[in-house]
Design a protein around this motif. Structure first.
Motif, PDB file in Angstrom:
ATOM      1  N   THR A  39      -2.565   0.547   7.027  1.00 43.00           N
ATOM      2  CA  THR A  39      -2.712   1.840   6.353  1.00 43.00           C
ATOM      3  C   THR A  39      -3.159   2.899   7.352  1.00 43.00           C
ATOM      4  OG1 THR A  39      -3.246   0.748   4.252  1.00 43.00           O
ATOM      5  CG2 THR A  39      -3.851   3.072   4.468  1.00 43.00           C
ATOM      6  N   ARG A  40      -4.125   2.542   8.198  1.00 40.05           N
ATOM      7  CA  ARG A  40      -4.612   3.484   9.208  1.00 40.05           C
ATOM      8  C   ARG A  40      -3.490   3.885  10.174  1.00 40.05           C
ATOM      9  NH1 ARG A  40      -8.786   0.841  12.154  1.00 40.05           N
ATOM     10  NH2 ARG A  40      -7.383   0.679  13.894  1.00 40.05           N
ATOM     11  N   LEU A  41      -2.630   2.938  10.569  1.00 37.89           N
ATOM     12  CA  LEU A  41      -1.501   3.267  11.453  1.00 37.89           C
ATOM     13  C   LEU A  41      -0.531   4.246  10.787  1.00 37.89           C
ATOM     14  CD1 LEU A  41      -0.571  -0.123  13.160  1.00 37.89           C
ATOM     15  CD2 LEU A  41      -1.732   1.848  14.178  1.00 37.89           C
ATOM     16  N   ILE A  42      -0.247   4.045   9.503  1.00 29.53           N
ATOM     17  CA  ILE A  42       0.659   4.954   8.795  1.00 29.53           C
ATOM     18  C   ILE A  42       0.019   6.339   8.668  1.00 29.53           C
ATOM     19  CG2 ILE A  42       1.852   5.418   6.605  1.00 29.53           C
ATOM     20  CD1 ILE A  42       3.137   3.153   8.302  1.00 29.53           C
ATOM     21  N   LEU A  43      -1.268   6.401   8.379  1.00 31.66           N
ATOM     22  CA  LEU A  43      -1.956   7.698   8.304  1.00 31.66           C
ATOM     23  C   LEU A  43      -1.925   8.412   9.657  1.00 31.66           C
ATOM     24  CD1 LEU A  43      -4.999   6.681   6.086  1.00 31.66           C
ATOM     25  CD2 LEU A  43      -3.174   8.295   5.461  1.00 31.66           C
ATOM     26  N   LEU A  44      -2.122   7.676  10.724  1.00 35.21           N
ATOM     27  CA  LEU A  44      -2.060   8.245  12.073  1.00 35.21           C
ATOM     28  C   LEU A  44      -0.659   8.776  12.367  1.00 35.21           C
ATOM     29  CD1 LEU A  44      -3.525   8.576  14.856  1.00 35.21           C
ATOM     30  CD2 LEU A  44      -2.596   6.329  15.429  1.00 35.21           C
ATOM     31  N   ARG A  45       0.354   7.989  12.040  1.00 35.62           N
ATOM     32  CA  ARG A  45       1.743   8.399  12.240  1.00 35.62           C
ATOM     33  C   ARG A  45       2.048   9.660  11.432  1.00 35.62           C
ATOM     34  NH1 ARG A  45       6.408   7.657   9.408  1.00 35.62           N
ATOM     35  NH2 ARG A  45       8.323   7.625  10.633  1.00 35.62           N
ATOM     36  N   ASN A  46       1.611   9.695  10.180  1.00 35.17           N
ATOM     37  CA  ASN A  46       1.894  10.846   9.324  1.00 35.17           C
ATOM     38  C   ASN A  46       1.199  12.108   9.819  1.00 35.17           C
ATOM     39  OD1 ASN A  46       3.429   9.121   7.832  1.00 35.17           O
ATOM     40  ND2 ASN A  46       2.192   9.214   5.985  1.00 35.17           N
ATOM     41  N   ALA A  47      -0.018  11.973  10.332  1.00 40.16           N
ATOM     42  CA  ALA A  47      -0.715  13.134  10.891  1.00 40.16           C
ATOM     43  C   ALA A  47       0.058  13.675  12.094  1.00 40.16           C
ATOM     44  CB  ALA A  47      -2.135  12.760  11.286  1.00 40.16           C
ATOM     45  N   PHE A  92       0.850  -1.176   0.000  1.00 41.34           N
ATOM     46  CA  PHE A  92       0.000   0.000   0.000  1.00 41.34           C
ATOM     47  C   PHE A  92       0.886   1.225   0.000  1.00 41.34           C
ATOM     48  CE2 PHE A  92       0.393  -0.927   4.544  1.00 41.34           C
ATOM     49  CZ  PHE A  92       0.644   0.317   5.109  1.00 41.34           C
ATOM     50  N   GLU A  93       0.323   2.323  -0.483  1.00 39.20           N
ATOM     51  CA  GLU A  93       1.050   3.582  -0.569  1.00 39.20           C
ATOM     52  C   GLU A  93       0.210   4.690   0.040  1.00 39.20           C
ATOM     53  OE1 GLU A  93       2.558   4.387  -4.523  1.00 39.20           O
ATOM     54  OE2 GLU A  93       2.924   2.241  -4.876  1.00 39.20           O
ATOM     55  N   VAL A  94       0.900   5.617   0.693  1.00 38.64           N
ATOM     56  CA  VAL A  94       0.255   6.761   1.314  1.00 38.64           C
ATOM     57  C   VAL A  94       1.075   7.997   0.953  1.00 38.64           C
ATOM     58  CG1 VAL A  94      -0.290   7.868   3.522  1.00 38.64           C
ATOM     59  CG2 VAL A  94      -0.665   5.412   3.242  1.00 38.64           C
ATOM     60  N   ALA A  95       0.416   9.085   0.599  1.00 43.58           N
ATOM     61  CA  ALA A  95       1.085  10.362   0.347  1.00 43.58           C
ATOM     62  C   ALA A  95       0.502  11.407   1.291  1.00 43.58           C
ATOM     63  CB  ALA A  95       0.901  10.790  -1.106  1.00 43.58           C
ATOM     64  N   THR A  96       1.385  12.194   1.905  1.00 44.52           N
ATOM     65  CA  THR A  96       0.975  13.200   2.880  1.00 44.52           C
ATOM     66  C   THR A  96       1.706  14.499   2.587  1.00 44.52           C
ATOM     67  OG1 THR A  96       0.756  11.437   4.539  1.00 44.52           O
ATOM     68  CG2 THR A  96       0.807  13.715   5.357  1.00 44.52           C
ATOM     69  N   LEU A  97       0.979  15.589   2.451  1.00 41.27           N
ATOM     70  CA  LEU A  97       1.582  16.903   2.269  1.00 41.27           C
ATOM     71  C   LEU A  97       1.825  17.518   3.645  1.00 41.27           C
ATOM     72  CD1 LEU A  97       2.495  19.093   0.252  1.00 41.27           C
ATOM     73  CD2 LEU A  97       0.203  20.071   0.479  1.00 41.27           C
ATOM     74  N   VAL A  98       3.062  17.958   3.869  1.00 41.45           N
ATOM     75  CA  VAL A  98       3.446  18.556   5.144  1.00 41.45           C
ATOM     76  C   VAL A  98       4.009  19.947   4.867  1.00 41.45           C
ATOM     77  CG1 VAL A  98       4.860  18.309   7.216  1.00 41.45           C
ATOM     78  CG2 VAL A  98       4.025  16.259   6.038  1.00 41.45           C
ATOM     79  N   LEU A  99       3.524  20.948   5.580  1.00 43.79           N
ATOM     80  CA  LEU A  99       3.980  22.326   5.377  1.00 43.79           C
ATOM     81  C   LEU A  99       5.226  22.603   6.222  1.00 43.79           C
ATOM     82  CD1 LEU A  99       0.525  24.153   5.305  1.00 43.79           C
ATOM     83  CD2 LEU A  99       1.879  23.235   3.387  1.00 43.79           C
ATOM     84  N   ALA A 100       6.285  21.902   5.862  1.00 39.96           N
ATOM     85  CA  ALA A 100       7.597  22.053   6.489  1.00 39.96           C
ATOM     86  C   ALA A 100       8.624  21.542   5.480  1.00 39.96           C
ATOM     87  CB  ALA A 100       7.680  21.267   7.793  1.00 39.96           C
ATOM     88  N   LEU A 138       6.271  16.641   0.170  1.00 43.75           N
ATOM     89  CA  LEU A 138       5.382  15.537  -0.136  1.00 43.75           C
ATOM     90  C   LEU A 138       6.050  14.286   0.427  1.00 43.75           C
ATOM     91  CD1 LEU A 138       2.801  14.491  -1.384  1.00 43.75           C
ATOM     92  CD2 LEU A 138       4.060  14.194  -3.537  1.00 43.75           C
ATOM     93  N   MET A 139       5.487  13.780   1.504  1.00 45.13           N
ATOM     94  CA  MET A 139       6.012  12.586   2.172  1.00 45.13           C
ATOM     95  C   MET A 139       5.250  11.388   1.629  1.00 45.13           C
ATOM     96  SD  MET A 139       6.288  11.896   6.300  1.00 45.13           S
ATOM     97  CE  MET A 139       4.563  12.254   6.623  1.00 45.13           C
ATOM     98  N   LYS A 140       5.987  10.410   1.110  1.00 44.22           N
ATOM     99  CA  LYS A 140       5.359   9.209   0.554  1.00 44.22           C
ATOM    100  C   LYS A 140       5.850   7.984   1.307  1.00 44.22           C
ATOM    101  CE  LYS A 140       5.045  10.985  -4.162  1.00 44.22           C
ATOM    102  NZ  LYS A 140       5.511  10.768  -5.550  1.00 44.22           N
ATOM    103  N   ASP A 141       4.936   7.085   1.566  1.00 39.05           N
ATOM    104  CA  ASP A 141       5.234   5.809   2.206  1.00 39.05           C
ATOM    105  C   ASP A 141       4.816   4.702   1.260  1.00 39.05           C
ATOM    106  OD1 ASP A 141       5.664   6.448   5.339  1.00 39.05           O
ATOM    107  OD2 ASP A 141       4.114   7.776   4.526  1.00 39.05           O
ATOM    108  N   ILE A 142       5.720   3.767   1.024  1.00 40.00           N
ATOM    109  CA  ILE A 142       5.395   2.562   0.263  1.00 40.00           C
ATOM    110  C   ILE A 142       5.728   1.393   1.190  1.00 40.00           C
ATOM    111  CG2 ILE A 142       5.880   1.147  -1.757  1.00 40.00           C
ATOM    112  CD1 ILE A 142       6.817   3.766  -3.147  1.00 40.00           C
TER     113      ILE A 142
END
Length: 158
Positions: free
Chosen positions: A139-147, A4-12, A111-115
């Motif tokens: 996937t939910r754990l990675i989204l929680l971590r990224n937030a 699974f892949e997750v992309a997260t935009l971070v303002l840093a 743009l932080m990406k997790d594969i």
């Protein structure tokens, strides 16, 4: 094998997000719900190439131990952690950090990406568990971590 892949935009900026992603303390605080903590290897500070850490956490009513190593590391754009021992038949998590532009605002962003590639244990039963629960749960754990990483880095002084 699942992916699974997750992309997260971070303002840093990428170096800030990269460093936060390798913080043992930040990771543990992002996983408070599963009481995850580093119990062996590098148990505090920043992880770097070749470091091992053993995590203890509670998931699905059981306490699990997973030892991972940082097998690739190119600051500030890329690192990989892989399971050395633990509950999965296979676990590889690739992290990438790319500079991103936010509509001409002048704000540095990443743009932080997790594969994540993994194989559940227990043969066909594990494959069924993956299809029914595990991929969605991970996937939910990675989204929680990224937030958590986003919140920590966006509010940190630059």
């Amino acid at each position: 094998m699942s992916r699974f892949e997750v992309a997260t935009l971070v303002l840093a900026p990428p170096p800030v997000v990269f460093d936060a992603s390798l913080s043992v303390e930040l990771h543990a605080s992002s996983m408070r719900g599963s009481r995850e903590q580093a119990v062996a290897g590098v148990t505090s500070g920043q992880l770097s190439l070749g470091d091992h850490v053993t995590w203890r956490a509670r998931h699905f009513g059981f306490t699990w131990h997973l030892t991972s190593t940082i097998s690739a590391h190119l600051r500030p754009s890329y690192f990989v952690d892989e399971q050395v021992s633990g509950p999965f038949r296979y676990w590889r998590h690739e992290h990438t950090f790319e500079p991103a532009h936010v509509g001409g605002s002048g704000v540095e962003a990443t743009l932080m990406k997790d594969i994540v590639d993994f194989a559940a244990p227990a043969g066909p039963l594990g494959t069924l568990a993956d299809a029914l629960v595990l991929r969605r749960y991970m996937t939910r754990l990675i989204l929680l971590r990224n937030a958590h990483i986003r919140e920590a880095t966006e509010t940190a002084p630059q």
